[in-house]
Design an enzyme around this catalytic site. Structure first.
Site, PDB file in Angstrom:
ATOM      1  N   ARG A  38       0.708  -1.056  -0.023  1.00  0.00           N
ATOM      2  CA  ARG A  38      -0.047   0.020   0.012  1.00  0.00           C
ATOM      3  C   ARG A  38       0.888   1.324   0.188  1.00  0.00           C
ATOM      4  O   ARG A  38       0.425   2.226  -0.566  1.00  0.00           O
ATOM      5  CB  ARG A  38      -0.914   0.039   1.016  1.00  0.00           C
ATOM      6  CG  ARG A  38      -2.105  -1.102   0.971  1.00  0.00           C
ATOM      7  CD  ARG A  38      -3.042  -1.216   2.135  1.00  0.00           C
ATOM      8  NE  ARG A  38      -2.354  -1.447   3.337  1.00  0.00           N
ATOM      9  CZ  ARG A  38      -2.092  -2.674   3.807  1.00  0.00           C
ATOM     10  NH1 ARG A  38      -2.480  -3.864   2.995  1.00  0.00           N
ATOM     11  NH2 ARG A  38      -1.411  -2.905   5.111  1.00  0.00           N
ATOM     12  N   GLU A  90       5.530 -10.394  15.412  1.00  0.00           N
ATOM     13  CA  GLU A  90       5.133 -11.083  16.643  1.00  0.00           C
ATOM     14  C   GLU A  90       5.621 -12.621  16.586  1.00  0.00           C
ATOM     15  O   GLU A  90       6.142 -12.833  17.834  1.00  0.00           O
ATOM     16  CB  GLU A  90       3.630 -10.951  16.434  1.00  0.00           C
ATOM     17  CG  GLU A  90       2.894 -11.399  17.967  1.00  0.00           C
ATOM     18  CD  GLU A  90       1.443 -11.140  17.809  1.00  0.00           C
ATOM     19  OE1 GLU A  90       0.784 -10.920  16.757  1.00  0.00           O
ATOM     20  OE2 GLU A  90       0.956 -11.579  18.904  1.00  0.00           O
TER      21      GLU A  90
HETATM   22  P1  AMP Z   1       4.828  -1.926  11.781  1.00  0.00           P
HETATM   23  O1  AMP Z   1       6.075  -2.658  11.175  1.00  0.00           O
HETATM   24  O2  AMP Z   1       4.282  -2.895  12.977  1.00  0.00           O
HETATM   25  O3  AMP Z   1       4.944  -0.800  12.143  1.00  0.00           O
HETATM   26  O4  AMP Z   1       3.627  -2.407  10.768  1.00  0.00           O
HETATM   27  C1  AMP Z   1       3.617  -1.740   9.577  1.00  0.00           C
HETATM   28  C2  AMP Z   1       2.953  -2.570   8.488  1.00  0.00           C
HETATM   29  O5  AMP Z   1       1.948  -3.357   8.561  1.00  0.00           O
HETATM   30  C3  AMP Z   1       2.700  -1.547   7.392  1.00  0.00           C
HETATM   31  O6  AMP Z   1       3.160  -1.690   6.085  1.00  0.00           O
HETATM   32  C4  AMP Z   1       1.008  -1.323   7.509  1.00  0.00           C
HETATM   33  O7  AMP Z   1       0.609  -1.315   6.078  1.00  0.00           O
HETATM   34  C5  AMP Z   1       0.646  -2.771   8.156  1.00  0.00           C
HETATM   35  N1  AMP Z   1      -0.182  -2.539   9.219  1.00  0.00           N
HETATM   36  C6  AMP Z   1       0.078  -2.866  10.389  1.00  0.00           C
HETATM   37  N2  AMP Z   1      -0.974  -2.649  11.178  1.00  0.00           N
HETATM   38  C7  AMP Z   1      -2.080  -2.201  10.291  1.00  0.00           C
HETATM   39  C8  AMP Z   1      -3.543  -1.928  10.698  1.00  0.00           C
HETATM   40  N3  AMP Z   1      -3.991  -2.097  11.873  1.00  0.00           N
HETATM   41  N4  AMP Z   1      -4.303  -1.903   9.456  1.00  0.00           N
HETATM   42  C9  AMP Z   1      -3.448  -1.693   8.095  1.00  0.00           C
HETATM   43  N5  AMP Z   1      -2.190  -2.103   7.916  1.00  0.00           N
HETATM   44  C10 AMP Z   1      -1.500  -2.280   9.081  1.00  0.00           C
END
Ligand code: AMP
Length: 180
Positions: free
Chosen positions: A68, A105
């Protein structure tokens, strides 16, 4: 854009983004940006807002994170007159790559970028739709810096503040339009 105009935009975009509970698994509220992508006026205004944040920052490459992030990074790059660099999951890019791994996780994930995507000293902007735990964005910062790039900013449409992603991005210039 003034602070007041940004707040009006943020409130509008918040009503357009769709919450999908329990996707992709139970307990996760997925922030679905597809209604925003489908709304030409709101999408254009959001892109212009982000481009304005970095207009005078000397950015020459915009790094979009699969998948995205690509959809936001491409128009922002065009607005800034910068190049677009796709950061992809392992094994998708055809040419010589560099990689960075980060913890999930359960287990780890690896992101890759072409080895010639960023030149030493170039200022880059990192773009994605959601800042959650910050692991993904931190890995992309590491990729850019491996090639000698300077991370001038991290632009996220949505920030899930309760996951404290900023702690993994200490010292970075982070801008998010919408916070939960
Ligand atoms: P993080 O590494 O935990 O910051 O996760 C970020 C990635 O996971 C990004 O590429 C987001 O598109 C996706 N992501 C994480 N949580 C969500 C959520 N609640 N809704 C949509 N995309 C998410």
């Amino acid at each position: 854009m003034t602070q007041a105009a940004a707040e009006v935009l943020a409130a509008k975009v918040k009503t357009i983004i769709r919450d999908v509970p329990d996707f992709p698994k139970k307990g996760i509220v997925f922030k679905d940006i597809t209604p925003l992508l489908a709304d030409p006026a709101a999408f254009a205004e959001m892109i212009k807002h982000f481009a304005a944040q970095y207009r005078n920052a000397g950015i020459t490459k915009v790094l979009g994170i699969e998948a995205r992030g690509f959809l936001l990074a491409a128009p922002i790059a065009m607005e800034l007159g910068a190049g677009l660099i796709p950061v992809r999951k392992k094994g998708k890019l055809p040419y010589k790559t560099i990689s960075a791994s980060y913890d999930l996780e359960y287990g780890t994930d690896t992101l890759e970028m072409h080895a010639d995507a960023v030149a030493a000293g170039e200022k880059v902007l990192i773009v994605d739709d959601v800042l959650a735990t910050g692991g993904t964005a931190a890995a992309v910062c590491a990729l850019a810096e491996k090639l000698g790039g300077k991370v001038a900013g991290v632009a996220m449409l949505i920030e899930l503040e309760f996951l404290n992603g900023r702690s993994k991005l200490a010292g970075r210039d982070i801008h998010s339009l919408i916070k939960y």
